[in-house]
Design an enzyme around this catalytic site. Sequence first.
Site, PDB file in Angstrom:
ATOM      1  N   GLU A  42      40.845  41.197  40.014  1.00  5.53           N
ATOM      2  CA  GLU A  42      41.848  41.980  39.297  1.00  5.53           C
ATOM      3  C   GLU A  42      43.266  41.513  39.621  1.00  5.53           C
ATOM      4  OE1 GLU A  42      39.756  46.224  38.527  1.00  5.53           O
ATOM      5  OE2 GLU A  42      39.996  45.670  40.635  1.00  5.53           O
ATOM      6  N   GLU A  95      31.626  45.969  41.564  1.00  2.92           N
ATOM      7  CA  GLU A  95      31.745  47.364  41.993  1.00  2.92           C
ATOM      8  C   GLU A  95      30.540  48.215  41.638  1.00  2.92           C
ATOM      9  OE1 GLU A  95      36.089  46.030  41.880  1.00  2.92           O
ATOM     10  OE2 GLU A  95      34.193  45.536  40.875  1.00  2.92           O
TER      11      GLU A  95
END
Length: 257
Positions: A111, A131
């Site tokens: 990210e 995740e």
Amino acid sequence: MPDEVLRDRRGHVEVLTLNRPDARNAVNGALSLAMSAALDQLTEDADCYAVVLTGAGDKAFSAGMDLKAFAAGEAASIMRGTGGFAGISRRDFPKPLIAAVNGAALAGGLEIMLACDLAVVAEHAVFGIPEVKRGLLAGAGGLLRLPQRLPVAIALELAMTGDSIDAHRALELGLVNRVVPAFRVLDEAVALAERIAENAPLAVRYSKDVVLRAARVSEEEGWRINTEAVSVVFGSADAQEGPRAFAEKRPARWQGR
């Protein structure tokens, strides 16, 4: 500036290094706030034309959020600085920002890379948002930016399986700009930044802004954005200097205005 982020100025290019190699450059509170402060300062630094962001060591660009720091109560400081996670995930940084990805960019590390404009990556780098394998989701922009840069089906596969891809697959998909041997990553990223920094900084800044904004709106709205940028850039001192320097066969002396 805390040791968690190292700074090195090379002409008009600033190199920022995430400096927690023993923790795979995972983001704790101190690193996030240091990044936020550095990018705040560089936003206002008229002598900085472009920024390169890399990680210390050769194993990881960043492993994302430091879960030990999170469990120890650092969540607020990890997210509190200007720009959100790592000082960058929600930042509208006006200058070219190039990721020099020296290793794995996973979870929040990917990210961070996605918050940059361009990416030069090592051959051994891998990319993913794992995740879901931990019962979580990529909450620092990965689910927003991956479908902007990849086919939606590929973005969905990465998001829902949590699997990673290697550097050459990332290049095939257009996720990164260059794949180079590990020892050349930083030099190649700086060289790319220097090529950009040779150009008029105001024109570069508005070119970046138009491209990023136009990619998310209708063509009609894109033309409105383009017209606004043209009116600013064509009326600038640099727009006078560029043609003059060309006619006089000399390097341009940019003012950034």
